[in-house]
Write a protein that holds these residues in place. Sequence first.
Motif, PDB file in Angstrom:
ATOM      1  N   ALA A   1      75.695 -29.393  -4.666  1.00  8.21           N
ATOM      2  CA  ALA A   1      75.236 -30.772  -4.532  1.00  8.21           C
ATOM      3  C   ALA A   1      73.783 -30.797  -4.085  1.00  8.21           C
ATOM      4  O   ALA A   1      73.451 -30.293  -3.014  1.00  8.21           O
ATOM      5  N   HIS A   2      72.923 -31.394  -4.906  1.00  4.65           N
ATOM      6  CA  HIS A   2      71.488 -31.420  -4.646  1.00  4.65           C
ATOM      7  C   HIS A   2      71.117 -32.614  -3.777  1.00  4.65           C
ATOM      8  O   HIS A   2      71.297 -33.769  -4.160  1.00  4.65           O
ATOM      9  N   CYS A   3      70.583 -32.349  -2.573  1.00  2.00           N
ATOM     10  CA  CYS A   3      70.047 -33.375  -1.670  1.00  2.00           C
ATOM     11  C   CYS A   3      71.084 -34.458  -1.327  1.00  2.00           C
ATOM     12  O   CYS A   3      72.264 -34.290  -1.584  1.00  2.00           O
TER      13      CYS A   3
ATOM     14  N   HIS B   1      65.963 -31.529   4.557  1.00  2.00           N
ATOM     15  CA  HIS B   1      65.278 -32.061   5.735  1.00  2.00           C
ATOM     16  C   HIS B   1      64.930 -33.544   5.601  1.00  2.00           C
ATOM     17  O   HIS B   1      65.242 -34.350   6.484  1.00  2.00           O
ATOM     18  N   ASP B   2      64.269 -33.930   4.511  1.00  2.00           N
ATOM     19  CA  ASP B   2      63.832 -35.313   4.357  1.00  2.00           C
ATOM     20  C   ASP B   2      65.009 -36.280   4.319  1.00  2.00           C
ATOM     21  O   ASP B   2      65.017 -37.310   4.998  1.00  2.00           O
ATOM     22  N   HIS B   3      65.996 -35.974   3.499  1.00  2.00           N
ATOM     23  CA  HIS B   3      67.100 -36.908   3.306  1.00  2.00           C
ATOM     24  C   HIS B   3      68.012 -36.977   4.519  1.00  2.00           C
ATOM     25  O   HIS B   3      68.524 -38.054   4.857  1.00  2.00           O
ATOM     26  N   VAL B   4      68.210 -35.862   5.195  1.00  2.00           N
ATOM     27  CA  VAL B   4      68.996 -35.883   6.435  1.00  2.00           C
ATOM     28  C   VAL B   4      68.307 -36.775   7.460  1.00  2.00           C
ATOM     29  O   VAL B   4      68.946 -37.610   8.126  1.00  2.00           O
ATOM     30  N   ARG B   5      67.003 -36.609   7.582  1.00  2.00           N
ATOM     31  CA  ARG B   5      66.245 -37.409   8.551  1.00  2.00           C
ATOM     32  C   ARG B   5      66.328 -38.896   8.211  1.00  2.00           C
ATOM     33  O   ARG B   5      66.536 -39.742   9.095  1.00  2.00           O
TER      34      ARG B   5
ATOM     35  N   VAL C   1      60.114 -44.455   4.055  1.00  3.14           N
ATOM     36  CA  VAL C   1      60.001 -43.743   5.329  1.00  3.14           C
ATOM     37  C   VAL C   1      58.932 -42.659   5.199  1.00  3.14           C
ATOM     38  O   VAL C   1      59.030 -41.791   4.313  1.00  3.14           O
ATOM     39  N   PRO C   2      57.914 -42.656   6.057  1.00  2.94           N
ATOM     40  CA  PRO C   2      56.903 -41.595   6.013  1.00  2.94           C
ATOM     41  C   PRO C   2      57.518 -40.245   6.396  1.00  2.94           C
ATOM     42  O   PRO C   2      58.480 -40.181   7.164  1.00  2.94           O
TER      43      PRO C   2
ATOM     44  N   LEU D   1      68.318 -41.960  10.182  1.00  4.29           N
ATOM     45  CA  LEU D   1      67.503 -43.057  10.672  1.00  4.29           C
ATOM     46  C   LEU D   1      68.054 -44.418  10.234  1.00  4.29           C
ATOM     47  O   LEU D   1      68.119 -45.365  11.028  1.00  4.29           O
ATOM     48  N   LEU D   2      68.478 -44.519   8.982  1.00  4.93           N
ATOM     49  CA  LEU D   2      68.864 -45.806   8.419  1.00  4.93           C
ATOM     50  C   LEU D   2      70.347 -46.142   8.567  1.00  4.93           C
ATOM     51  O   LEU D   2      70.718 -47.325   8.474  1.00  4.93           O
ATOM     52  N   PHE D   3      71.182 -45.133   8.800  1.00  3.07           N
ATOM     53  CA  PHE D   3      72.628 -45.363   8.787  1.00  3.07           C
ATOM     54  C   PHE D   3      73.304 -44.844  10.053  1.00  3.07           C
ATOM     55  O   PHE D   3      72.839 -43.887  10.676  1.00  3.07           O
TER      56      PHE D   3
END
Length: 364
Positions: free
Chosen positions: A294-296, A318-322, A14-15, A326-328
């Motif tokens: 808990a990291h990320c 931010h990145d992982h939440v987004r 994911v960009p 998006l995927l789940f």
Amino acid sequence: MSEVERLGVRVFTVPTDAPEADGTLAWDHTTLVLAEAVSGPHTGLGWTYGAPATAAVITEELAPLVAGRDGHDTGGAYGAMNRAVRNTGRPGLVAGAVSAVDLALWDLRGHLLGLPLARLLGGAARPVAVYGSGGFTTYSADRQRRQLLGWTEELGIPRVKIKIGESWGTRERRDLERVRAARTAVGDDVELYTDANGGYRRKQAVRIGAALADQGVTWFEEPVSSDDLTGLRAVRDAVPPDVTAGEYGYDLAYFARMVPVVDCLQADATRCGGLTGWLRTAALAEAHGLDVSAHCAPHLHAHAAAAVPNCRHLEWFHDHVRIERLLFDGTLDPSGGSVTPGADGAPGHGLRLAPDRAEGYRVA
């Protein structure tokens, strides 16, 4: 029936939504490697963030060990995987593969029993504190401010973190300007955290730590390299903010070495051996009077965080939440500054792949 029939893997890239960097690295995309453990009508999902090559480790090294095993035997699978990858080289990419599979097996076990992981792990659907995390060094002043206010004013999260240590610590003035701007944006009642990603030298980190304390910063993550245990201890003993590290821990022995030199131990289930490794790390920290953070990957940590007594908070990165949104389907709501995993009674960690949204990001 509880036998694991097969272990599959898919890769998604994911960009980013803008150029991103921390003190020591820049990136424009993030890759999620998804492990899928199947038993009859049930599928457990686990993932790690790393190189696409992680998928080959899962397919070639780990799948033959897991297929045919009792889906409840997470501990046995964990031991077998770790023994099998001894000569492959466990730290790094391989540890990510083991972690993804362990996480998938725990999710599968929740589905087999019809229980949310928080309950299966001995906890309950209780609130777990989160902190907003992002504030990349590439952000303009306006973008940083808007992101901070999105967490604090729109979502009511009372803890936020920004990146500092820009360009390997060579832009101290801008680092401190950004910290002062963050404090002005969020006000005095919000906890302000910083993460240098190992960008500073030891004495430089001590000087910066004193300036951070003047702005009410209470969390100074990786002020120096997490490999520099002597430096971490020296900074921890010299500065008022809590000094934290541990996100690059791949095994329990690493965390045992880290315990004496930090104020709060960070652990990442997508790297440290999945939920099995994360829970053991939390117990190690508790035995030494430390909290764990808990990291990320917040949706993979939330249930375990609700089941241990010493988890300080989840990183709402931010990145992982987004990406996870998006995927789940089934993602959590951090409004008010916490999430409550298991509140809807969904089994496992509660997330299901959304093929209609995910397929466009899949890597062959």
